[in-house]
Write an enzyme that holds these catalytic residues in place. Structure first.
Site, mmCIF file in Angstrom:
data_model
loop_
_atom_site.group_PDB
_atom_site.id
_atom_site.type_symbol
_atom_site.label_atom_id
_atom_site.label_comp_id
_atom_site.label_asym_id
_atom_site.label_seq_id
_atom_site.Cartn_x
_atom_site.Cartn_y
_atom_site.Cartn_z
ATOM 1 N N LYS A 1 4.415 9.044 8.703
ATOM 2 C CA LYS A 1 4.165 8.477 10.032
ATOM 3 C C LYS A 1 5.142 8.965 11.107
ATOM 4 O O LYS A 1 4.958 10.063 11.618
ATOM 5 C CB LYS A 1 4.083 6.948 9.926
ATOM 6 C CG LYS A 1 2.921 6.551 8.993
ATOM 7 C CD LYS A 1 2.438 5.134 9.063
ATOM 8 C CE LYS A 1 1.114 5.004 8.317
ATOM 9 N NZ LYS A 1 1.155 4.235 7.086
ATOM 10 N N ASP B 1 9.372 2.882 -0.362
ATOM 11 C CA ASP B 1 8.358 3.537 0.457
ATOM 12 C C ASP B 1 8.590 3.134 1.911
ATOM 13 O O ASP B 1 8.244 2.037 2.323
ATOM 14 C CB ASP B 1 6.965 3.123 -0.034
ATOM 15 C CG ASP B 1 5.855 3.758 0.802
ATOM 16 O OD1 ASP B 1 6.167 4.419 1.813
ATOM 17 O OD2 ASP B 1 4.671 3.573 0.444
ATOM 18 N N TYR C 1 0.850 -1.186 0.000
ATOM 19 C CA TYR C 1 0.000 0.000 0.000
ATOM 20 C C TYR C 1 0.884 1.234 0.000
ATOM 21 O O TYR C 1 1.858 1.304 0.746
ATOM 22 C CB TYR C 1 -0.900 0.002 1.237
ATOM 23 C CG TYR C 1 -1.793 1.220 1.357
ATOM 24 C CD1 TYR C 1 -2.882 1.391 0.502
ATOM 25 C CD2 TYR C 1 -1.558 2.192 2.325
ATOM 26 C CE1 TYR C 1 -3.712 2.506 0.610
ATOM 27 C CE2 TYR C 1 -2.387 3.314 2.442
ATOM 28 C CZ TYR C 1 -3.463 3.459 1.585
ATOM 29 O OH TYR C 1 -4.272 4.561 1.701
HETATM 30 C C1 LIG Z 1 0.480 4.683 5.704
HETATM 31 C C2 LIG Z 1 1.226 4.431 4.463
HETATM 32 C C3 LIG Z 1 1.110 5.287 3.348
HETATM 33 C C4 LIG Z 1 0.119 6.390 3.270
HETATM 34 O O1 LIG Z 1 0.342 7.380 4.211
HETATM 35 P P1 LIG Z 1 -0.873 8.374 4.600
HETATM 36 O O2 LIG Z 1 -0.233 9.349 5.531
HETATM 37 O O3 LIG Z 1 -1.917 7.515 5.233
HETATM 38 O O4 LIG Z 1 -1.352 8.995 3.352
HETATM 39 C C5 LIG Z 1 1.944 5.053 2.267
HETATM 40 N N1 LIG Z 1 2.804 4.040 2.263
HETATM 41 C C6 LIG Z 1 2.935 3.202 3.301
HETATM 42 C C7 LIG Z 1 3.934 2.098 3.250
HETATM 43 C C8 LIG Z 1 2.138 3.358 4.429
HETATM 44 O O5 LIG Z 1 2.231 2.483 5.447
#
Ligand SMILES: *Cc1c(COP(=O)(O)O)cnc(C)c1O
Length: 427
Positions: free
Chosen positions: A267, A239, A144
């Site tokens: 995060k 990511d 994701y």
């Molecule tokens: C949470 C997450 C996102 C998206 O971040 P948001 O702040 O919710 O838009 C993208 N990539 C990874 C791996 C994530 O865990």
């Protein structure tokens, strides 16, 4: 456990907020119960509006690695707020956080702040496309990267070589530019790259997949991907929105010794406030506006409150032995969980990397999304509800990771293990 007030608030919320929530997973749909509404939190504990206390393993989905309301973070936010919440102009705080990020990730020579992980990945992909002059991207099934159009795509069925949208509202024409491969399957990536030679701008992945539970990369996978990208002129986007400052101070890239060309963060770097960031090689980053032509912007990007929460958090993570201590706590929990699970007839498989983990309701091991889908989600739901009832707050879905914080005490972990024993007896 009494949830009267949460139930009332959920009814009220549903009337005016779609599903009663501002992000779908919060609705507890796949857990088979209604959500608890939160009043406050402190350290390892979170409290709902009915006054129930829980040991929290959601940690706002990762950011709260210090536990909730660390006094230094609270102080930083309060102090900054007193001087103004937002100016839409540069502040020294942005450069300070950027320096901390660049120091932690040697492959990030320049970094730009945004307000969410979604923005970070979306912008990194545009930058990769702009820099390479190629349109296609490759992602992995079960990873994701936020909710941008080109990322809500899965592999077409049968002989279809095009991706198809996973959400209404994503034009099929957009999805055509997104190729999807199986996680941990290099041969699959090689096939797709060969079939789209010279057309793929970037490969984006979670170096530990935390949005299908917790799936570590198999040995050699990251390095082979790295080599393939280098050979084919493809930008490797790692990511680390979840794994950055989580599985090591320098993220999955430090832990596994493989470096992306671009990196996405979020995060933890916001310390609980809305932040994302993307950065990488100077030459690529300089293609961004106003230096280069690739457009990207944000009214609240680099917001002072978010910057100061991030700076305060990351400074605390630099303390000697922080990650060692987090690892020890997580390993202690793991040992207890495996002991209890081993004595239960219920099939479970615990997977963990540093301070993130998942209990799959199946034998495992889980190496990709198809394997994750073999889990017994009904059993997960029963386990989740039992844990919640015993005061343990877990992510309300099988395919989400759990997070431990530095403020989880031995007593918290022992309580959690005891609760698991009871939960498995009812599953
Ligand atoms: C949470 C997450 C996102 C998206 O971040 P948001 O702040 O919710 O838009 C993208 N990539 C990874 C791996 C994530 O865990």
């Amino acid at each position: 456990m009494n949830h009267t007030k949460s139930e009332e608030l959920f009814v009220k919320a549903k009337a005016i907020i779609p599903g009663g929530v501002n992000s779908p997973v919060r609705a507890f749909k796949s857990a088979g119960c209604n959500p608890i509404f939160i009043a406050k939190a402190a350290g390892s504990k979170i409290y709902d509006v009915d006054g129930n206390e829980y040991i929290d393993y959601v940690g706002s989905w990762g950011p709260m690695i210090l536990g909730h309301c660390h006094p230094k973070v609270v102080e930083a936010i309060q102090k900054t707020a007193a001087s103004g919440a937002s100016f839409g102009a540069p502040t020294p705080l942005e450069t300070e956080l950027a320096e901390i990020v660049c120091e932690a990730y040697p492959n990030i020579e320049k970094v730009r702040m945004v307000s969410s992980g979604t923005e970070a990945t979306m912008s990194a992909i545009r930058l990769a496309r702009g820099y390479t002059g190629r349109d296609k991207i490759l992602k992995f099934d079960g990873c994701y990267h936020g909710h941008a159009d080109s990322l809500l795509v899965k592999a077409g069925s049968g002989l279809a070589t095009f991706g198809v949208p996973t959400s209404p509202g994503v034009p099929a024409d957009f999805a055509k530019y997104t190729l999807t491969a199986n996680y941990n399957d290099l041969a699959n990536v090689q096939e797709l790259v060969a079939a789209n030679k010279g057309e793929i701008a970037c490969i984006i992945l979670e170096a530990v997949a935390g949005n299908m539970g917790c799936v570590p990369p198999v040995k050699g996978f990251l390095q082979e991907l790295r080599d393939l990208c280098t050979a084919e002129g493809i930008i490797l986007i790692i990511d680390e929105v979840m794994t950055g400052f989580r599985v090591a101070y320098g993220g999955a890239q430090e832990r596994f010794g493989v470096r992306g060309d671009l990196v996405c963060l979020g995060k933890i770097i916001g310390g609980g406030l809305p932040v994302g960031a993307f950065g990488g090689k100077r030459e690529i980053m300089d293609s961004l506006s106003p230096e280069g032509g690739v457009y990207q912007a944000g009214t609240l990007s680099g917001n002072p409150l978010a910057m100061s929460a991030g700076i305060a958090t990351l400074k605390l993570l630099q303390q000697e032995g922080f990650y060692q201590q987090l690892e020890e706590k997580a390993a202690y929990l793991e040992k207890g969980v495996q002991q209890v699970a081993g004595n239960s007839p219920i099939a479970t498989c615990w997977q963990r990397v540093g301070g993130m983990f998942c209990t799959y309701f199946q034998e495992g091991p889980v190496n990709n999304f198809d394997a994750a889908l073999a889990s017994d989600t009904e059993a997960f739901g029963r386990y989740f509800r039992s844990m919640l009832d015993q005061g343990i707050n877990l992510a309300p879905a099988q395919f989400e990771a759990g997070f431990i914080s530095i403020s989880h005490s031995k007593e918290d972990l022992d309580k959690t293990i005891a609760a698991l024993e009871k939960a498995l007896a009812t599953v």
